[in-house]
Scaffold this motif. Structure first.
Motif, PDB file in Angstrom:
ATOM      1  N   GLY A  15     -27.351   2.994  -5.410  1.00 60.35           N
ATOM      2  CA  GLY A  15     -26.577   2.131  -4.527  1.00 60.35           C
ATOM      3  C   GLY A  15     -25.324   1.998  -4.387  1.00 60.35           C
ATOM      4  O   GLY A  15     -23.822   2.890  -5.802  1.00 60.35           O
ATOM      5  N   VAL A  16     -24.297   1.145  -3.541  1.00 63.22           N
ATOM      6  CA  VAL A  16     -22.569   1.084  -3.496  1.00 63.22           C
ATOM      7  C   VAL A  16     -22.751  -0.946  -4.103  1.00 63.22           C
ATOM      8  O   VAL A  16     -23.194  -1.029  -3.647  1.00 63.22           O
ATOM      9  N   LEU A  17     -21.852  -0.881  -4.808  1.00 62.75           N
ATOM     10  CA  LEU A  17     -21.406  -2.580  -5.673  1.00 62.75           C
ATOM     11  C   LEU A  17     -19.961  -2.608  -4.191  1.00 62.75           C
ATOM     12  O   LEU A  17     -19.305  -1.233  -4.399  1.00 62.75           O
ATOM     13  N   TRP A  18     -20.097  -3.379  -3.542  1.00 63.56           N
ATOM     14  CA  TRP A  18     -19.066  -3.029  -2.373  1.00 63.56           C
ATOM     15  C   TRP A  18     -18.202  -4.813  -2.780  1.00 63.56           C
ATOM     16  O   TRP A  18     -18.945  -6.225  -2.411  1.00 63.56           O
ATOM     17  N   GLU A  19     -17.240  -5.095  -2.604  1.00 65.87           N
ATOM     18  CA  GLU A  19     -16.301  -6.090  -3.022  1.00 65.87           C
ATOM     19  C   GLU A  19     -15.526  -6.640  -2.170  1.00 65.87           C
ATOM     20  O   GLU A  19     -14.460  -5.467  -1.571  1.00 65.87           O
ATOM     21  N   LEU A  20     -15.415  -7.491  -1.629  1.00 68.98           N
ATOM     22  CA  LEU A  20     -14.810  -7.379  -0.057  1.00 68.98           C
ATOM     23  C   LEU A  20     -13.783  -9.434  -0.097  1.00 68.98           C
ATOM     24  O   LEU A  20     -13.056  -8.993   0.672  1.00 68.98           O
ATOM     25  N   SER A  21     -14.242  -9.304  -1.444  1.00 68.91           N
ATOM     26  CA  SER A  21     -12.703 -10.748  -1.839  1.00 68.91           C
ATOM     27  C   SER A  21     -13.087 -10.641  -3.600  1.00 68.91           C
ATOM     28  O   SER A  21     -13.534 -10.558  -4.029  1.00 68.91           O
ATOM     29  N   ARG A  22     -12.014 -11.626  -3.493  1.00 71.41           N
ATOM     30  CA  ARG A  22     -11.755 -12.176  -5.147  1.00 71.41           C
ATOM     31  C   ARG A  22     -11.613 -13.388  -5.083  1.00 71.41           C
ATOM     32  O   ARG A  22     -11.015 -14.252  -4.567  1.00 71.41           O
ATOM     33  N   ARG A  29      -8.712 -12.057  -0.383  1.00 66.15           N
ATOM     34  CA  ARG A  29      -9.484 -11.191   1.032  1.00 66.15           C
ATOM     35  C   ARG A  29      -9.033  -9.548   0.624  1.00 66.15           C
ATOM     36  O   ARG A  29      -7.456  -9.476   0.188  1.00 66.15           O
ATOM     37  N   PHE A  30     -10.052  -8.544   0.815  1.00 63.60           N
ATOM     38  CA  PHE A  30      -8.995  -7.309   0.923  1.00 63.60           C
ATOM     39  C   PHE A  30      -8.958  -6.433   2.407  1.00 63.60           C
ATOM     40  O   PHE A  30      -9.976  -7.663   3.287  1.00 63.60           O
TER      41      PHE A  30
END
Length: 406
Positions: free
Chosen positions: A35-42, A62-63
């Protein structure tokens, strides 16, 4: 030492566009992971006392959307099957969440996504957007008591929460809840009430956690005044709470492990409510009994056998032994298909499973009513996947030799 610590303290990145994507630059090879861990914001707009997410920097960063779309295309091209979105409040900005979900629907419709969301930021349109994507939502309920939640800078408006969850239900969205035991101001009885409240929605799953007093959080600063004692090293779990003493925390831990095995891992969603209502028990009481039973129970071949055995014992104790075989058929029926991959297996039933399914699909969800309408007719059936869909073949009756889709 403090001066040195201050010097090495990481500074939050204010502009996330300055950070490279570990997927686009091939630092992480997608083929190496399930699976993938996906970061869209912090960041996080909320300030829950037990969480550190909002303490590093205020607000949400946000990215860039171009990066998000390029990663989506890459995930799809690489055949990624599952993506875990790391944002703790994916839907805080509803307009942005809807935009991303529509891009997912367009660019990666086959990938399964897991989102963490806040119920307050759900509306009918957003629920429909989630419903159009292959996904599950995790909602941080934490407790069903507003008074308890206010001790950790959270709140709960029950009517609003119920309305928002109903929107997800209407849209056909799969969702589950998080609950925390050991919160300041809570008790074992209060934790059980929260579990019963959560189970009233018939969620896909419920994750039960002990409270962790993480370094750097406001809870770490206020723990002593709240009567909270905790481990001083990872995982920093509470060990004693005013009103929720150590022995009750142990009991909550045992109940949580029993719940995870029986309900979550055992995929009991389709039939659990039918059985627990027949027993006239609160879900928390059922799992409290299960936790005690597991301490001396024999080893079982699989969770389906465990479920069938425990349900049978509970029905006998309740004076409802007449329903044992029907309950066993329900557990076996759904458990058999959950265990399937690409194989076929033979299963024995006390009643015709196809007729049982027809009755369930017609809205009959009462064990006594099912028993009255379903003639006892033992049979052997083959269960299998046909083009990815579960199917059943009754093998011992001449009038039922056709493959029936479920």
């Amino acid at each position: 030492p403090k001066a040195i610590a201050d010097c090495v303290k990481p500074i939050p990145v204010s502009d996330l566009s300055a950070l490279p994507s570990p997927y686009l630059d091939r630092t992480l090879e997608l083929g190496d992971y399930d699976g993938v861990l996906w970061e869209l914001s912090r960041g996080c707009p909320f300030s829950c006392d037990f969480c550190y997410e909002s303490r590093g920097a205020a607000g949400i960063r946000r990215f860039p959307m171009d990066r998000v779309l390029d990663e989506l295309r890459l995930f799809d091209a690489a055949g990624v099957e599952q993506v875990f979105v790391l944002d703790p409040t994916f839907n805080y900005d509803k307009a942005m969440a809807k935009r991303i979900l529509k891009h997912i629907q367009e660019l990666a419709p086959e990938i399964y996504f897991c989102f963490e969301v806040r119920s307050e930021s759900i509306d009918a349109e957003l629920a429909e957007c989630f419903g159009a994507v292959n996904c599950t939502l995790q909602i941080g309920l934490q407790s069903a008591s507003d008074a308890v939640l206010r001790n950790v800078n959270r709140s709960l408006d029950r009517p609003d929460f119920e309305q928002k969850v109903f929107l997800l239900h209407q849209a056909g969205v799969v969702y589950g809840f998080d609950l925390i035991y050991g919160l300041p101001g809570d008790s074992y009885e209060g934790f059980c009430e929260s579990l019963d409240y959560a189970m009233g929605f018939i969620p896909n799953h419920v994750d039960l956690f002990p409270l962790a007093v993480l370094p750097g959080t406001r809870l770490q600063e206020t723990a002593a005044s709240l009567g909270v004692t905790h481990q001083l090293s990872a995982p920093y779990h509470v060990t004693d709470v005013r009103g929720f003493p150590e022995e009750d925390l142990i009991e909550a831990s045992e109940l949580s492990a029993a719940f995870d095995l029986f309900y979550n891992k055992g995929q009991a969603v389709p039939w659990f409510d039918i059985v627990v209502r027949a027993l006239d028990m609160a879900p928390s009481a059922f799992f409290d009994e299960l936790a005690t039973w597991l301490l001396t129970a024999k080893a079982f071949a699989d969770v389906v056998e465990l479920q069938s055995c425990f349900v049978a014992e509970m029905l006998v104790q309740a004076g409802k032994a007449a329903f044992v075989e029907l309950a066993s058929d329900l557990v076996t029926y759904f458990g058999s298909f959950e265990a399937l991959v690409d194989t076929e297996t033979s299963v024995c039933f006390h009643h015709d499973p196809v007729v049982m399914l027809d009755l369930l699909c017609s809205g009959i969800a009462d064990l006594e009513e099912l028993s009255a309408m379903l003639p006892k007719r033992a049979c052997l059936a083959s269960v299998s996947l046909q083009d990815g869909e579960p199917s059943i073949l009754i093998r011992d009756r001449e009038d039922a030799m056709d493959l029936r889709p479920l």
